[in-house]
Scaffold this active site. Structure first.
Site, PDB file in Angstrom:
ATOM      1  N   SER A 108       0.847  -1.187   0.000  1.00  0.00           N
ATOM      2  CA  SER A 108       0.000   0.000   0.000  1.00  0.00           C
ATOM      3  C   SER A 108       0.885   1.241   0.000  1.00  0.00           C
ATOM      4  O   SER A 108       1.824   1.338   0.792  1.00  0.00           O
ATOM      5  CB  SER A 108      -0.906   0.021   1.232  1.00  0.00           C
ATOM      6  OG  SER A 108      -1.806  -1.057   1.221  1.00  0.00           O
ATOM      7  N   GLY A 149      -0.447   4.545   0.103  1.00  0.00           N
ATOM      8  CA  GLY A 149      -1.234   5.706   0.485  1.00  0.00           C
ATOM      9  C   GLY A 149      -1.928   6.333  -0.705  1.00  0.00           C
ATOM     10  O   GLY A 149      -2.565   5.651  -1.507  1.00  0.00           O
ATOM     11  N   THR A 150      -1.800   7.650  -0.822  1.00  0.00           N
ATOM     12  CA  THR A 150      -2.469   8.356  -1.923  1.00  0.00           C
ATOM     13  C   THR A 150      -1.868   8.007  -3.276  1.00  0.00           C
ATOM     14  O   THR A 150      -2.450   8.347  -4.311  1.00  0.00           O
ATOM     15  CB  THR A 150      -2.380   9.867  -1.703  1.00  0.00           C
ATOM     16  OG1 THR A 150      -1.006  10.264  -1.598  1.00  0.00           O
ATOM     17  CG2 THR A 150      -3.119  10.281  -0.428  1.00  0.00           C
ATOM     18  N   GLU A 151      -0.721   7.300  -3.290  1.00  0.00           N
ATOM     19  CA  GLU A 151      -0.096   6.892  -4.547  1.00  0.00           C
ATOM     20  C   GLU A 151      -0.570   5.523  -4.999  1.00  0.00           C
ATOM     21  O   GLU A 151      -0.052   4.972  -5.977  1.00  0.00           O
ATOM     22  CB  GLU A 151       1.425   6.907  -4.409  1.00  0.00           C
ATOM     23  CG  GLU A 151       1.999   8.292  -4.128  1.00  0.00           C
ATOM     24  CD  GLU A 151       3.496   8.254  -3.923  1.00  0.00           C
ATOM     25  OE1 GLU A 151       4.148   7.331  -4.449  1.00  0.00           O
ATOM     26  OE2 GLU A 151       4.015   9.130  -3.208  1.00  0.00           O
ATOM     27  N   GLY A 152      -1.554   4.948  -4.316  1.00  0.00           N
ATOM     28  CA  GLY A 152      -2.107   3.677  -4.750  1.00  0.00           C
ATOM     29  C   GLY A 152      -1.418   2.486  -4.126  1.00  0.00           C
ATOM     30  O   GLY A 152      -1.169   2.460  -2.921  1.00  0.00           O
ATOM     31  N   GLY A 200      -6.289  -0.300   4.031  1.00  0.00           N
ATOM     32  CA  GLY A 200      -5.447  -1.477   3.841  1.00  0.00           C
ATOM     33  C   GLY A 200      -6.204  -2.773   4.045  1.00  0.00           C
ATOM     34  O   GLY A 200      -5.935  -3.783   3.376  1.00  0.00           O
ATOM     35  N   ASP A 201      -7.159  -2.766   4.970  1.00  0.00           N
ATOM     36  CA  ASP A 201      -7.962  -3.962   5.220  1.00  0.00           C
ATOM     37  C   ASP A 201      -8.838  -4.285   4.016  1.00  0.00           C
ATOM     38  O   ASP A 201      -9.058  -5.460   3.690  1.00  0.00           O
ATOM     39  CB  ASP A 201      -8.824  -3.755   6.464  1.00  0.00           C
ATOM     40  CG  ASP A 201      -8.002  -3.346   7.671  1.00  0.00           C
ATOM     41  OD1 ASP A 201      -6.850  -3.797   7.773  1.00  0.00           O
ATOM     42  OD2 ASP A 201      -8.502  -2.552   8.489  1.00  0.00           O
TER      43      ASP A 201
END
Length: 319
Positions: free
Chosen positions: A215, A217-220, A247-248
């Site tokens: 993961s 974050g905002t970058e996919g 993430g879940d």
């Protein structure tokens, strides 16, 4: 059927504020409390998506009674191992003004040897009948990296195992042969000592894991196989909301793909297409989770969001 295991559950309490001022006093609507923990969030997403799932976790004390009651009301099939220690609390404060969330997680109390043994025995009984086992969240004294590694090694020969944890537990799960690991960027860097996510993913593959989903974050996110080209996926815009269950939701997408029989591991064109589709769905589900007030839920927008996801093979070939 998919089994989710949450070794260190919590009663999640969420407050929403218009604007969080450090040091200030805030009047807020009544808090929302629910049975939480990363594996429970995975189970909720799968259950709501119509995927057969059983959630295995622990409960104890007065907070454990609250945990049991809320989980029963949610309708998620579950088995609970009783503990003498109370179920921990986790608090999230969602700032509507900034779109940011502050999370305070209690450290879970230690499990006794007998409690840990019962949890492992139940996980083995249910896991051997499941198509996929997803083990998610922090560990705790009594059920640490060694216990996790032993459980993963016992299950990996009979079912697919997905692990989403951090620190030494992540490394132990990789060495034990977990089929998929799902760290975020920060967890991956902390565990491997490598700042580059692709390098960190390859380090986990070298330890023995089969596939890494990172993961970002905002970058996919990034899907890195042992064989074949890695894949990047991202939304072209940033969504604001509560990211605690993002993430879940990605783990739920991974487990669903494995349960459906998708080949995510081979170095074939079909497996590459399956990894592209996984990257698309995991990114969309993660984004849809951010839009919801509580972890463990998906916005109905997830289908539309999937159509927005941009996919790129790491070799530079846009897909």
């Amino acid at each position: 059927m998919i089994l989710t295991l949450t070794p260190n559950p919590a009663v999640d309490i969420t407050w929403h504020v218009d604007h969080l001022t450090p040091g200030g006093t805030h009047r807020v609507p009544p808090a929302v409390a629910r049975a939480g923990g990363k594996g429970l969030n995975v189970a909720r997403v799968l259950h709501a998506s119509g995927v057969p799932v059983i959630a295995l976790t622990t409960a104890g004390g007065a907070t454990g009674d609250q945990f049991r009651t809320e989980l029963a009301a949610a309708g998620v099939p579950c088995e609970l191992v009783a503990t003498a220690s109370a179920t921990r609390l986790s608090a999230a404060i969602v700032d509507a003004g900034s779109g940011e969330t502050v999370v305070l997680n209690e450290v879970g109390a230690a499990m006794t040897a007998e409690e840990a043994a019962e949890l492992v025995a139940t996980a083995l009984r249910l896991g051997r009948a499941a198509g996929v086992v997803a083990i998610s969240g922090s560990l705790r004294d009594g059920f640490g990296p060694d216990e996790l590694a032993s459980l993963v090694a016992s299950l990996a020969g009979v079912t697919r195992v997905v692990v989403d944890t951090s620190g030494p537990g992540m490394l132990a799960a990789a060495r034990a042969g977990a089929h998929v690991l799902k760290p975020n960027r920060e967890e991956l860097a902390a565990a491997t000592g490598l700042a580059d996510p692709l390098a960190g993913a390859h380090a986990l593959l070298e330890l023995g894991a089969g596939l890494i989903v990172v993961s970002l974050g905002t970058e996919g996110l990034m899907v890195v196989p042992r064989d074949g080209a890695p894949v990047r996926a991202r939304l072209p815009r940033v969504l604001h909301g509560n990211p605690t269950g993002a993430g879940d939701a990605a783990v739920a997408a991974i487990a669903a793909a494995l349960s459906a029989g998708d080949d995510l591991f081979s170095d074939t064109a079909a497996a590459h297409r399956a990894r592209l589709e996984l990257a698309r769905r995991a990114t969309a589900w993660s984004a849809a989770a951010v839009l919801m007030p509580q972890a463990g839920e998906l916005s109905p927008e997830h289908t539309r969001l999937a159509g927005e996801v941009e996919l790129t093979t790491i070799d530079g070939d846009p897909r």
